[in-house]
Design an enzyme around this catalytic site. Structure first.
Site, short mmCIF file in Angstrom:
data_model
loop_
_atom_site.label_atom_id
_atom_site.label_comp_id
_atom_site.label_asym_id
_atom_site.label_seq_id
_atom_site.Cartn_x
_atom_site.Cartn_y
_atom_site.Cartn_z
N GLY A 129 0.96 -1.25 -0.01
CA GLY A 129 -0.17 0.09 -0.26
C GLY A 129 0.87 1.31 -0.19
O GLY A 129 0.15 2.53 0.03
N ASP A 151 13.22 8.46 3.20
CA ASP A 151 12.76 9.28 2.12
C ASP A 151 11.85 10.96 1.92
O ASP A 151 11.39 11.76 1.13
CB ASP A 151 11.69 8.77 1.05
CG ASP A 151 12.94 7.41 0.84
OD1 ASP A 151 13.62 7.16 0.80
OD2 ASP A 151 12.31 6.10 0.09
N TRP A 196 13.23 -4.63 6.21
CA TRP A 196 12.15 -4.16 4.22
C TRP A 196 13.24 -5.13 3.93
O TRP A 196 13.76 -3.98 3.26
CB TRP A 196 11.62 -2.23 5.33
CG TRP A 196 11.36 -1.92 4.08
CD1 TRP A 196 10.94 -2.92 2.57
CD2 TRP A 196 9.78 -1.22 4.42
NE1 TRP A 196 10.23 -1.66 2.50
CE2 TRP A 196 9.07 -0.74 3.09
CE3 TRP A 196 9.78 -0.40 5.18
CZ2 TRP A 196 8.41 -0.14 3.20
CZ3 TRP A 196 8.62 -0.29 5.32
CH2 TRP A 196 7.26 0.47 3.70
N ASP A 197 12.46 -5.89 3.18
CA ASP A 197 13.46 -6.40 2.29
C ASP A 197 12.71 -6.04 0.88
O ASP A 197 11.67 -6.32 0.13
CB ASP A 197 13.21 -8.23 2.10
CG ASP A 197 14.38 -8.55 1.78
OD1 ASP A 197 14.85 -7.61 0.26
OD2 ASP A 197 15.06 -9.93 1.43
N ASN A 251 8.45 -6.35 0.85
CA ASN A 251 8.28 -4.97 -0.06
C ASN A 251 8.13 -5.93 -1.52
O ASN A 251 8.37 -5.83 -2.37
CB ASN A 251 8.47 -4.44 -0.20
CG ASN A 251 7.55 -2.88 -1.05
OD1 ASN A 251 6.71 -2.72 -1.18
ND2 ASN A 251 8.76 -1.99 -1.23
#
Length: 798
Positions: A14, A122, A225-226, A260
């Site tokens: 999402g 980011d 977080w891959d 991800n």
């Protein structure tokens, strides 16, 4: 306390794009439950770049949907983690901002959510004046807010924090010496888990040593977080390969791992299935060979299970709603630094829920997609037979025969396991290709490096060398045909959900393969060697050879350093590989399963081409052909000079029924004009002699036009654009991209033999052709100055 120690393994969904449908999420939860995955991290959609989502509470309707989603996940035994990214323009020292953030998270908590994530990835490192006065550093501001939110929510058992420096390449000056990470490690509450992606944003491998360094600085094991299968940064790539490069033993250095995935839901079966195998293997106490995780074995098991799923009659989005519902365009959502603009040209067109497959005699889409008739098997068989000539087809049977070696590909069928393996091999992982992708690129590279063996003006070459070149070219051509059949099977398959998600990618690869196949066929006996004054084969590839993915995709490179995957690499192996506008364009709204082939012109095609252009001419005239007119007049005028004097730059488009289009090119317009005056025009005057002092008026007019066609162009034009696109006699196609692909094949051949630019003259009233060429990079050079009659000259550099 025991719950906090549970290893979190699951899926991220999402972020930065269109969320999946509720039906898709329910299927996802079923997959996760059956494969042993336990965590689902949900990031709400944020359409506006500088709008804080957390400033708005959910409406009553949105609240109901989120409550349903939370309960659905929990009923499957999954941890539902709600994530927010408040870092775009939050004022950390503002009490009102903090109150708004708490209000939003409290609303979600009241819906039953018990796990949360605060993400500061980011974003700009700079702080406003008020924050600079209130906090000693950017990290201190983030940690302070995160700790307060954590306490406000009652110390939830799962609470994740994503730092701005979330991978080794973003740390300054290094992981171990980063003041930012040191502050996070020292001041962040110990039960808050820190998210990490590895050495890179998209890490090829995760090692125990690197993770130990991060754990030491953060003073806690990180959660990975891959982004291994995230594909939003490249609109031409999917990642269908297995979970790879992470040994199960790394679990002792982690608090969890969240994948991800691809933006397209249906592309994630193998990645998530193999992730489940990885997670279960790490939990097994036995250490025998069967319990150890092997990516290739996990791929085989996942692919076997996926086959049944692929051939189910599922609707796009797995929705049970009406077929006329339209989906929104696909947007991007992967975690990448600075989120560079990546125009998703392959997803720029809305796609209907149900994508029809047109019968083979169709030349245009139906007026309304909701009225498409569902064909029975018997009707499909009948529709595959010619029902009379198409508007661009000649009467009299010129198109009733199938192209040699081709089979009809209409109706719904089953994807074979070999086709799915081919698909996975071509869309494998960010840093590597599967076996089929590797073979394609290796053979193409070899053929490019050794094309002199079969050049038109080469010296005597050993027969065994020529046989080797043609053997490799045969393998490439066969693989390109397999790609065309794969595209056909995806379009014609029963599973419309798979078609909806995978079609832009197989369509793009099909078009690239069509150009590559045509070019490889053209090379044999037509390319000029470097010894020729015109041939610059080696030079035209000089730049391309330095920008291939093989050179750029290393351990230290992020995958977006070279975009396009296998399609992009094949493109860069072609002489005009840097011309992206020739290769990237939106797919058709209505996919067609018709098979196409593009190949060099053969002498035997002349009769069929003459018939085709005669039919096109009659359509434009709106009348019947006079019996007094020679049947070859139109063909001789439109096609004859190029077919006779420049056949090596003529390409044919054919489908299952035969020839349906062509494009003609001239390498050197100056030389071509001289040859026409010396040989072609005298031959035409002999072929159409005056009878009784006069030829038929129509024939006489056309012969006069032939002479005008050989008129001179300004030297200033020919200096920059020495080559000419003489005619693109193209059919009416559902998939207009085939016309573009045909033209691209011809431009590739011109470039390979030294052309630096090409021009085409178009009548100013021909808006359709003007628009077509403009989209391919042609610009207006002259208007009404190249000939005695009015005409727009468009040119583009190669």
């Amino acid at each position: 306390m025991e719950e906090k120690k549970q290893f979190l393994c699951g899926v991220v969904e999402g972020f930065y794009g269109r969320p999946w449908t509720m039906d898709q999420r329910k299927v996802l939860f079923q997959w996760m439950q059956s494969w042993g995955l336990n965590t689902y991290l949900y990031g709400p959609k944020d359409d506006l770049k500088h709008r804080l989502l957390w400033r708005e509470v959910y409406s009553h309707e949105e609240e109901g949907q989120l409550r349903t989603l939370i309960k659905e996940a929990q009923s499957r035994g999954l941890k539902f983690v709600y994530a927010l990214s408040p870092g775009q323009d939050i004022v950390f020292s503002s009490s009102s901002d903090l109150t708004l953030l708490k209000r939003k998270l409290r609303q979600v908590s009241d819906l039953g959510c018990q796990a949360f994530a605060i993400l500061f990835d980011d974003i700009d490192h700079s702080m406003c004046q008020a924050d600079s006065e209130a906090f000693s550093s950017f990290a201190h501001a983030q940690v302070t807010i995160t700790n307060e939110i954590y306490r406000f929510l009652g110390d939830p058992p799962v609470f994740l924090f994503c730092p701005t420096e979330y991978c080794g390449s973003l740390c300054s000056p290094s992981v171990s010496k980063s003041p930012y990470l040191q502050t996070v490690g020292e001041d962040l509450l110990p039960d808050i888990t820190v998210i990490w992606t590895g050495n890179k944003v998209i890490s090829r491998k995760l090692s125990a040593d690197c993770l130990a360094e991060v754990e030491s600085v953060l003073q806690r094991p990180p959660l990975i977080w891959d982004n291994l299968h995230a594909n939003d940064y490249d609109s031409r790539r999917l990642f269908l390969g297995p979970f790879k490069g992470r040994e199960p033993q790394l679990r002792s250095h982690l608090r969890g791992l969240l994948l991800n995935p691809n933006c397209e839901f249906e592309a994630n079966y193998i990645p998530l299935h193999s992730l489940g195998s990885w997670y279960r293997s790490g939990k097994e106490e036995r250490k025998d060979e069967e319990c150890e995780y092997c990516p290739d074995r996990a791929l085989s098991v996942a692919l076997h299970d996926w086959m049944e799923e692929l051939n189910q009659p599922l609707q796009a989005g797995r929705q049970s709603s009406r077929a006329d519902q339209r989906s929104s365009v696909q947007t991007t959502r992967c975690k990448t630094p600075d989120r560079p603009d990546c125009p998703s040209t392959l997803r720029g067109t809305a796609v209907v829920d149900r994508l029809p497959v047109f019968p083979l005699n169709s030349s245009s889409p139906p007026t309304s997609p909701t009225k498409v008739k569902v064909e029975t098997e018997g009707e499909k068989k009948r529709s595959n037979q010619p029902q009379g000539p198409r508007p661009s087809a000649p009467a009299g049977g010129g198109r009733v025969q199938k192209a040699q070696g081709w089979g009809l590909c209409g109706g719904k069928g089953l994807l074979s396991e070999s086709q799915v393996r081919l698909l996975v091999g071509l869309y494998y992982l960010p840093h590597e290709y599967g076996l089929s992708g590797q073979k394609l690129l290796q053979d193409l590279s070899w053929l490019k490096a050794n094309c002199h063996l079969v050049s038109a003006n080469s010296k005597k070459t050993a027969p065994q060398k020529i046989d080797e070149w043609r053997g490799r070219s045969s393998r490439v051509l066969s693989l390109c045909e397999d790609i065309a059949q794969l595209h056909c099977s995806v379009v014609g398959g029963a599973n419309r959900a798979v078609l909806y998600d995978l079609y832009p990618y197989v369509w793009d690869l099909r078009n690239t393969a069509l150009v590559a196949k045509a070019f490889i066929c053209w090379l044999d006996g037509r390319v000029l060697s470097d010894s020729s004054t015109l041939g610059t084969w080696k030079n035209c590839f000089h730049l391309c050879g330095k920008t291939t993915g093989a050179d750029l995709l290393g351990v230290e490179s992020e995958p977006w350093a070279f975009k396009g995957g296998v399609s992009g690499e094949v493109q860069m192996l072609l002489p005009i590989g840097s011309s992206n506008e020739l290769f990237t364009h939106p797919p058709p709204l209505f996919p067609t399963s018709r098979l196409y082939n593009i190949r060099p012109y053969h002498t035997k095609d002349k009769l069929e081409l003459y018939r085709m252009v005669r039919q096109l001419h009659l359509r434009t005239q709106g009348g019947q052909e006079s019996s007094a007119v020679h049947p070859d007049v139109i063909g001789d005028r439109c096609l004859g000079p190029c077919l006779a004097l420049s056949p090596e730059y003529c390409f044919i488009l054919e489908d299952e029924l035969g020839v349906c289009g062509c494009v003609l090119g001239i390498l050197d317009v100056r030389m071509f004009a001289k040859r026409c005056q010396a040989s072609w025009m005298p031959a035409m005057r002999d072929k159409y002699p005056p009878k009784g002092g006069n030829t038929h008026p129509t024939a006489q007019d056309l012969i006069q036009l032939m002479e005008e066609d050989q008129g001179e162009y300004p030297e200033s034009l020919l200096f920059h654009f020495p080559s000419q696109l003489r005619l693109d006699a193209l059919p009416e196609l559902v998939d207009i991209s085939v016309s573009r692909t045909l033209l691209t094949a011809m431009l590739t051949a011109l470039k390979a033999n030294g052309s630096q630019g090409v021009f085409c003259e178009v009548q100013p009233t021909d808006r359709q052709r003007l628009e077509f060429l403009t989209k391919l990079g042609f610009l207006e050079i002259l208007r009404g100055e190249a000939r005695s009659r009015e005409g727009v000259v468009l040119g583009r550099l190669l």
